[in-house]
Design a protein around this motif. Structure first.
Motif, PDB file in Angstrom:
ATOM      1  N   ARG A 152       0.864  -1.183   0.000  1.00 18.90           N
ATOM      2  CA  ARG A 152       0.000   0.000   0.000  1.00 18.90           C
ATOM      3  C   ARG A 152       0.895   1.226   0.000  1.00 18.90           C
ATOM      4  N   LEU A 153       0.629   2.141  -0.920  1.00 21.36           N
ATOM      5  CA  LEU A 153       1.389   3.384  -1.027  1.00 21.36           C
ATOM      6  C   LEU A 153       0.529   4.548  -0.544  1.00 21.36           C
ATOM      7  N   LEU A 154       1.073   5.356   0.321  1.00 20.84           N
ATOM      8  CA  LEU A 154       0.368   6.558   0.783  1.00 20.84           C
ATOM      9  C   LEU A 154       1.246   7.769   0.517  1.00 20.84           C
ATOM     10  N   ALA A 155       0.877   8.539  -0.490  1.00 25.03           N
ATOM     11  CA  ALA A 155       1.568   9.800  -0.774  1.00 25.03           C
ATOM     12  C   ALA A 155       0.832  10.937  -0.075  1.00 25.03           C
ATOM     13  N   ARG A 156       1.440  12.115  -0.083  1.00 30.30           N
ATOM     14  CA  ARG A 156       0.879  13.272   0.627  1.00 30.30           C
ATOM     15  C   ARG A 156       0.533  12.897   2.074  1.00 30.30           C
ATOM     16  N   THR A 157       1.366  12.101   2.680  1.00 27.07           N
ATOM     17  CA  THR A 157       1.090  11.583   4.017  1.00 27.07           C
ATOM     18  C   THR A 157       2.328  11.756   4.883  1.00 27.07           C
ATOM     19  N   THR A 158       2.149  12.396   6.023  1.00 32.66           N
ATOM     20  CA  THR A 158       3.265  12.640   6.931  1.00 32.66           C
ATOM     21  C   THR A 158       3.080  11.843   8.204  1.00 32.66           C
ATOM     22  N   VAL A 159       4.068  11.036   8.549  1.00 39.33           N
ATOM     23  CA  VAL A 159       4.054  10.346   9.842  1.00 39.33           C
ATOM     24  C   VAL A 159       4.424  11.388  10.893  1.00 39.33           C
ATOM     25  N   THR A 160       3.487  11.688  11.762  1.00 42.21           N
ATOM     26  CA  THR A 160       3.676  12.778  12.716  1.00 42.21           C
ATOM     27  C   THR A 160       4.000  12.301  14.115  1.00 42.21           C
ATOM     28  N   GLY A 161       3.738  11.027  14.406  1.00 42.88           N
ATOM     29  CA  GLY A 161       4.003  10.536  15.747  1.00 42.88           C
ATOM     30  C   GLY A 161       4.403   9.075  15.742  1.00 42.88           C
ATOM     31  N   TYR A 162       5.371   8.729  16.586  1.00 46.38           N
ATOM     32  CA  TYR A 162       5.845   7.353  16.729  1.00 46.38           C
ATOM     33  C   TYR A 162       5.786   7.027  18.216  1.00 46.38           C
ATOM     34  N   TRP A 196      24.376  18.568   6.965  1.00 50.43           N
ATOM     35  CA  TRP A 196      23.044  17.962   6.935  1.00 50.43           C
ATOM     36  C   TRP A 196      22.748  17.291   8.275  1.00 50.43           C
ATOM     37  N   THR A 197      21.519  17.458   8.723  1.00 49.76           N
ATOM     38  CA  THR A 197      21.076  16.888   9.995  1.00 49.76           C
ATOM     39  C   THR A 197      20.144  15.714   9.730  1.00 49.76           C
ATOM     40  N   PRO A 198      20.532  14.500  10.083  1.00 48.16           N
ATOM     41  CA  PRO A 198      19.627  13.356   9.901  1.00 48.16           C
ATOM     42  C   PRO A 198      18.293  13.580  10.594  1.00 48.16           C
ATOM     43  N   THR A 199      17.233  13.224   9.911  1.00 50.13           N
ATOM     44  CA  THR A 199      15.882  13.442  10.429  1.00 50.13           C
ATOM     45  C   THR A 199      15.489  12.252  11.306  1.00 50.13           C
ATOM     46  N   LEU A 200      15.666  12.420  12.616  1.00 51.19           N
ATOM     47  CA  LEU A 200      15.436  11.331  13.574  1.00 51.19           C
ATOM     48  C   LEU A 200      14.378  11.703  14.603  1.00 51.19           C
ATOM     49  N   HIS A 201      13.517  12.624  14.245  1.00 47.87           N
ATOM     50  CA  HIS A 201      12.485  13.066  15.182  1.00 47.87           C
ATOM     51  C   HIS A 201      11.572  11.909  15.601  1.00 47.87           C
ATOM     52  N   LEU A 202      11.144  11.113  14.642  1.00 53.88           N
ATOM     53  CA  LEU A 202      10.231  10.013  14.961  1.00 53.88           C
ATOM     54  C   LEU A 202      10.903   9.008  15.893  1.00 53.88           C
ATOM     55  N   TYR A 203      12.126   8.674  15.580  1.00 51.92           N
ATOM     56  CA  TYR A 203      12.875   7.733  16.420  1.00 51.92           C
ATOM     57  C   TYR A 203      12.979   8.256  17.853  1.00 51.92           C
ATOM     58  N   SER A 204      13.249   9.531  17.994  1.00 56.14           N
ATOM     59  CA  SER A 204      13.380  10.121  19.325  1.00 56.14           C
ATOM     60  C   SER A 204      12.035  10.178  20.039  1.00 56.14           C
ATOM     61  N   GLN A 205      10.970  10.453  19.302  1.00 55.60           N
ATOM     62  CA  GLN A 205       9.640  10.481  19.907  1.00 55.60           C
ATOM     63  C   GLN A 205       9.324   9.166  20.615  1.00 55.60           C
ATOM     64  N   ALA A 206       9.747   8.076  20.019  1.00 59.95           N
ATOM     65  CA  ALA A 206       9.427   6.757  20.562  1.00 59.95           C
ATOM     66  C   ALA A 206      10.398   6.314  21.642  1.00 59.95           C
ATOM     67  N   GLY A 207      11.281   7.189  22.049  1.00 65.19           N
ATOM     68  CA  GLY A 207      12.197   6.859  23.124  1.00 65.19           C
ATOM     69  C   GLY A 207      13.602   6.558  22.683  1.00 65.19           C
ATOM     70  N   GLY A 208      13.908   6.709  21.393  1.00 64.60           N
ATOM     71  CA  GLY A 208      15.247   6.449  20.907  1.00 64.60           C
ATOM     72  C   GLY A 208      16.243   7.484  21.401  1.00 64.60           C
TER      73      GLY A 208
END
Length: 1012
Positions: free
Chosen positions: A236-246, A420-432
């Motif tokens: 399943r492909l979801l475009a125009r979709t942002t994962v906002t929380g992990y 460049w800053t790696p985008t790790l916001h989601l990982y950090s949200q989940a406790g990473g």
């Protein structure tokens, strides 16, 4: 500054022009444009004004990290504030306006703040508005008027929103090269794959690149990959979709923008946005990286942009932003922009802060005739409506100062790249946990210190900036994730993908702040590290001087990373600056907390279908048709619509309540009590459960007998009350407060499932199964006798008893209980008979002038008797002793929930607020609920607060206003014989009302009426 549309770059549909408006002016763009690219193509560089100083601001990036170009999108019901122009897909008829400016973005009176900027450093509002205290209300008015950026809509949103749950084996976040490669590999195993991309087009950074794969444009590989994945039934492909929380256990929230790109004319039969709630067995993060800016003097001017953004506008949107482009960089990646811009016809100068570059890069610059200046920086940006030029100077050996006279270089655009800053916001949200990597000068996952989340990574989000590495990592990670889900990966081959050499972020020189001609923070030029909230390097230095050195303190004191962009381009620079000020490695400084959402969510997306009637259900009793015909005025209690009072012609609420109170005490009144929570409790351990949740004893309660009880939480504080009746040895009927019904039911279930799983108890919510009407007053028995053959005498049917019989020919339970202190009977009948029995009671009561009354009258009647309402007279900090209810706390029971907390020193300490009654000196004056009680020592603030009013009404049956209150040491005052002590209640207009402390029972203090 003059932007031009190129003829041979960009992925636009130039056959489909689109008209739009910005600040009232008409413009034209193309299908595939964003609002930002279309404005830039039309030479509109001034987009907004900054938050604090109202400085001119323009487009800074090309994606969700945009901190400056925030606009008010559309008007009326469709308006949305704070929308990044870089994220708005252009559609025909789009309307947008600048925000945070008046009267216009070009001439903004708020720009005076920039002139007075030295008066507004970090934390100025904490210091400035403390004195004089008397002016705070005026300060607050100005502050509230100035706060915020855009304007919220003032009318209801006419569009629809949706929520949907989804399960998958492997969730891949990111539609760039690494994400697509991971999806292709994992899908071949047969695993259920969900691939999410935040943009409309797939490809990520490749959309802005000129890279080739297998000697063909990378776009060909992207299109082939999407076609392959689309044909696979397990993808399943979801475009125009942002994962906002992990969140924990691989639970992720993703927001899909379904019709946003169509504007207000989008079809209304499909959702505008859909919030996906996804549970995945394995998660692959291929979220890419965000380019960091370099911090230099006047780096916020419109036309100062990230180098990757300038390249994106050129290669993806076909907009060459200027003829004279100056690139300021500390790494190799920005050179790709120089080559592309030269090919498009621009004059390009590269200023590299490094003292030397690799031989390969030097050869490349020679091959393309790219003008470069090493060990150089920008010390000033000359701006007059547009960028005119930049002043350039040489750096000393450590980059801390300039060592040459400035040279002026013509410039339309300044493109900067600080890595460049790696985008790790989601990982950090989940406790990473993150660790600072000195090789890439960025934060990377510290999996050794992380127990959760169960995520894997691919691509530049873990510092792999070369395309070949992204593709290889994506393939390996996708296979590994599928294999961990139990799918076989044997025989799945790696696709042969050949890529050309690429300029990536390497050999970076970590200069976080570039010097200028005067000491930073002491001259006229500002160094902005945080564009969204106008935070400067001088603000960080001030925070360090004032000891706000903790990362979280730094964040709040300087407002770094607290805007809608969440510091995507500012946080790393701020941390490095603070580290330098403290002479510590940046890895020891720590990081701010990454919180969801990753990008802002609309309230519509959060609420979904749960709005209007679906958000707050209009629960009504079976007697509702009768109430409506009689003109009942309603009160929302929980989800219920309860009649508040029944006005007669010309009556206001006070007049109606006074009449209803008198009629009930003098003859008979009737209340619809259907909304009370009702729980059926059965099982051989049912009495054991009641003994545990109530403070008093229940084992010896007789069959068909009722008992009042209160419940405490583990801290010993009252959380609910009600009457419970024993229907048989192992069968009870519990009532709760209307608003607490669901909460108490859930609490009982939690206790049975987690604390006492071996007890045999079964709880069933029966709130809506029973219609309840309470008849109260001295004529209540006479009235009920006309509708039943049961013996209602005191001897046969005493107070706190239950009787099963028939009422008006309907099977019923009658409870002899009272919440008014009057002779009262609560009739419970199956809900389908509720209206019939109510009408029968009303007909039989005509000869007694029966009066229907609502919740407001119920409040007055119960307050006359000093009966508390949990949640009004208690607030989560009230013990039974505080409420003068020690009589209901068993002294012999071994245990009940909250018992041990009642013996804590805190619950017996002096100064606790305790329940008392108050009588106002003016008997007609009704004290405001919530008003503070003071001792009268001071006649104006500050005053010593002794307590507060919890319930207050005018009592027609005593001829006096009455009030219940929580007062410090209230019981000691009563015990010492000080009933009648005078205190004061402070009023909002500055005046005071003298009150007398009294007992909380004001009517029928002996309690004989309810037992009559």
């Amino acid at each position: 500054m003059s932007a031009t549309r190129t003829s041979n770059t960009g992925q636009l549909n130039r056959q489909q022009p689109l008209s739009f408006q910005f600040n009232g002016q008409p413009y034209t763009g193309f299908e595939g444009d964003t609002l930002a690219s279309a404005l830039l193509a039309n030479n509109v560089f001034l987009i907004a004004r900054s938050f604090k100083y109202h400085r001119p601001r323009g487009v800074f990036s090309a994606g969700s990290e945009e901190p400056s170009a925030l606009v008010q999108l559309e008007t009326g019901a469709h308006t949305l504030p704070n929308c990044p122009a870089t994220e708005i897909e252009l559609y025909d008829g789009l309307i947008a306006h600048s925000q945070n400016c008046w009267p216009s973005v070009k001439y903004d009176i708020g720009a005076v703040n920039n002139v007075l900027s030295r008066l507004f450093p970090a934390g100025f509002y904490y210091k400035t508005f403390m004195w004089p205290k008397a002016l705070w209300m005026k300060y607050e008015h100005v502050i509230r008027h100035s706060a915020g950026l855009g304007k919220s809509p003032t009318v209801a949103d006419p569009t629809n929103y949706d929520h949907q749950h989804l399960y998958c084996d492997v969730l891949i976040v990111g539609g760039g090269s690494a994400g697509l490669s991971a999806a292709l590999a994992a899908a071949k195993t047969g695993a259920e794959i969900l691939l999410i991309n935040d943009q409309a087009e797939w490809g990520g950074a490749l959309l802005s690149d000129t890279q080739t794969i297998n000697d063909a444009p990378a776009l060909d590989w992207i299109n082939h990959a999407i076609h392959t994945l689309t044909e696979m039934p397990n993808v399943r492909l979801l475009a125009r979709t942002t994962v906002t929380g992990y969140y924990h256990h691989n639970y992720l929230i993703a927001n899909q923008r379904i019709t946003n790109h169509l504007g207000p004319t989008a079809p209304t039969d499909i959702p505008r946005e859909r919030l996906w709630k996804v549970r995945a067995r394995k998660v692959v993060l291929a979220t890419g990286a965000i380019e960091r800016p370099l911090v230099f003097a006047e780096n916020d001017r419109p036309g100062v942009m990230l180098a990757g953004a300038v390249r994106s506008f050129l290669n993806r949107y076909g907009v060459l932003l200027g003829q004279n482009i100056v690139i300021l960089t500390n790494n190799d990646s920005a050179y790709a922009l120089g080559i592309d811009a030269l090919a498009a016809g621009a004059n390009v100068t590269v200023l590299d802060t490094r003292t030397d570059i690799s031989d390969d890069l030097l050869a490349l610059t020679t091959q393309h005739a790219l003008s470069i200046q090493l060990n150089s920086t920008i010390i000033d940006v000359k701006y007059k409506g547009t960028i005119q030029s930049v002043d350039v100077a040489k750096l000393n050996q450590d980059g801390s100062d300039i060592v040459s006279k400035p040279e002026t270089i013509p410039a339309d655009i300044v493109a900067c790249s600080g890595g460049w800053t790696p985008t790790l916001h989601l990982y950090s949200q989940a406790g990473g946990k993150l660790k600072f990597d000195p090789d890439t000068h960025s934060y990377l996952p510290d999996e050794a210190q992380t127990l959760a989340p169960d995520a894997q990574f691919a691509g530049s989000c873990i510092g792999a900036f070369a395309l070949e590495d992204c593709l290889a990592q994506g393939h390996a990670t996708g296979l590994n994730a599928a294999e961990q889900c139990g799918f076989k990966t044997d025989g799945i081959k790696v696709d042969a993908l050949n890529t050309a050499s690429q300029l990536v972020c390497n050999e970076l020189r970590p200069l976080w702040v570039l010097p200028c001609a005067h000491p930073i923070g002491n001259g006229p030029k500002k160094h902005f590290h945080e564009l969204h909230n106008d935070s400067t390097i001088a603000d960080i230095a001030l925070a360090e001087r004032e000891n706000f050195i903790s990362v979280e303190h730094l964040k709040r004191y300087t407002t770094t990373g607290m805007g809608t962009d969440q510091g995507k381009t500012s946080n790393v620079n701020a941390l490095n600056v603070m580290a330098a000020l403290r002479n510590k490695p940046v890895g020891e400084i720590g990081t701010t907390t990454f919180r969801p959402p990753f990008t802002p969510l609309t309230f519509g997306a959060i609420v979904g279908q749960n709005c209007g009637d679906l958000f707050l259900q209009k629960r009504t009793s079976p007697m509702e048709p009768w109430h409506q015909v009689r003109g009942a005025q309603y009160e929302d209690v929980g989800d219920w619509k309860r009649p508040r009072y029944f006005p007669r012609s010309g009556e206001n609420m006070d007049e109606a309540v006074q009449r209803e109170c008198k009629a009930t005490r003098d003859s008979v009144g009737i209340l619809d009590a259907t909304t009370l929570g009702k729980i059926d409790i059965q099982g051989k351990d049912a009495a054991k459960l009641l003994n545990m949740v109530y403070t008093n004893a229940w084992s010896k309660l007789g069959v068909n007998r009722c008992r009042y009880g209160i419940m405490l939480n583990e801290h010993g504080m009252i959380i609910d009350d009600g009457v419970t009746t024993r229907l048989s040895e192992n069968h009870f009927h519990m009532t709760t407060t209307t608003g607490g019904a669901a909460r108490i039911f859930n609490w009982l279930e939690e206790l049975l499932q987690t604390e006492y799983p071996n007890w045999e108890v079964y709880c069933t919510s029966v709130t809506e199964q029973w219609a309840v009407m309470a008849i109260n007053g001295p004529k209540a028995r006479d009235l009920l006798a006309k509708l039943t053959d049961a013996d209602l005498s005191n001897e046969s049917f005493p107070f706190m008893a239950m009787l099963e019989t028939e009422v008006a020919g309907v099977p019923a339970r009658i409870y002899r209980i009272s919440f008014t202190g009057e002779l009262a009977f609560e009739i419970n009948v199956p809900a389908r008979y509720g209206l019939h029995v109510w009408e029968a009671v009303m007909a039989a009561g005509e000869q007694y002038n029966i009066c229907p009354y609502g919740t407001e009258t119920m409040h007055v009647l119960r307050a006359e008797k000093g009966f508390i309402i949990v949640g009004q007279d208690t607030d989560g900090s009230v013990t039974p002793d505080d409420a003068d209810m020690n009589w209901i706390v068993s002294k012999v029971k071994k245990d009940f929930i909250g018992k041990r907390s009642l013996s804590r020193s805190h619950t017996a300490q002096a100064g606790r607020k305790q329940l008392v009654g108050l009588l106002a000196e003016d008997p007609s004056f009704v004290l405001p609920e919530g008003a503070h009680i003071v001792d009268g020592t001071n006649t104006a603030p500050p005053m010593k607060m002794l307590g507060h009013v919890t319930s207050s009404y005018f009592s027609p049956n005593t001829g006096h206003s009455i009030a219940m209150a929580m007062l410090k040491d209230g019981h000691k005052i009563m015990a010492k014989g000080q009933m009648g002590k005078s205190l004061y209640v402070a009023l909002m207009d500055g005046s005071r009302q003298k009150v007398t402390v009294t007992g909380s029972v004001f009517f029928d203090k002996e309690g004989v009426r309810s037992r009559g």
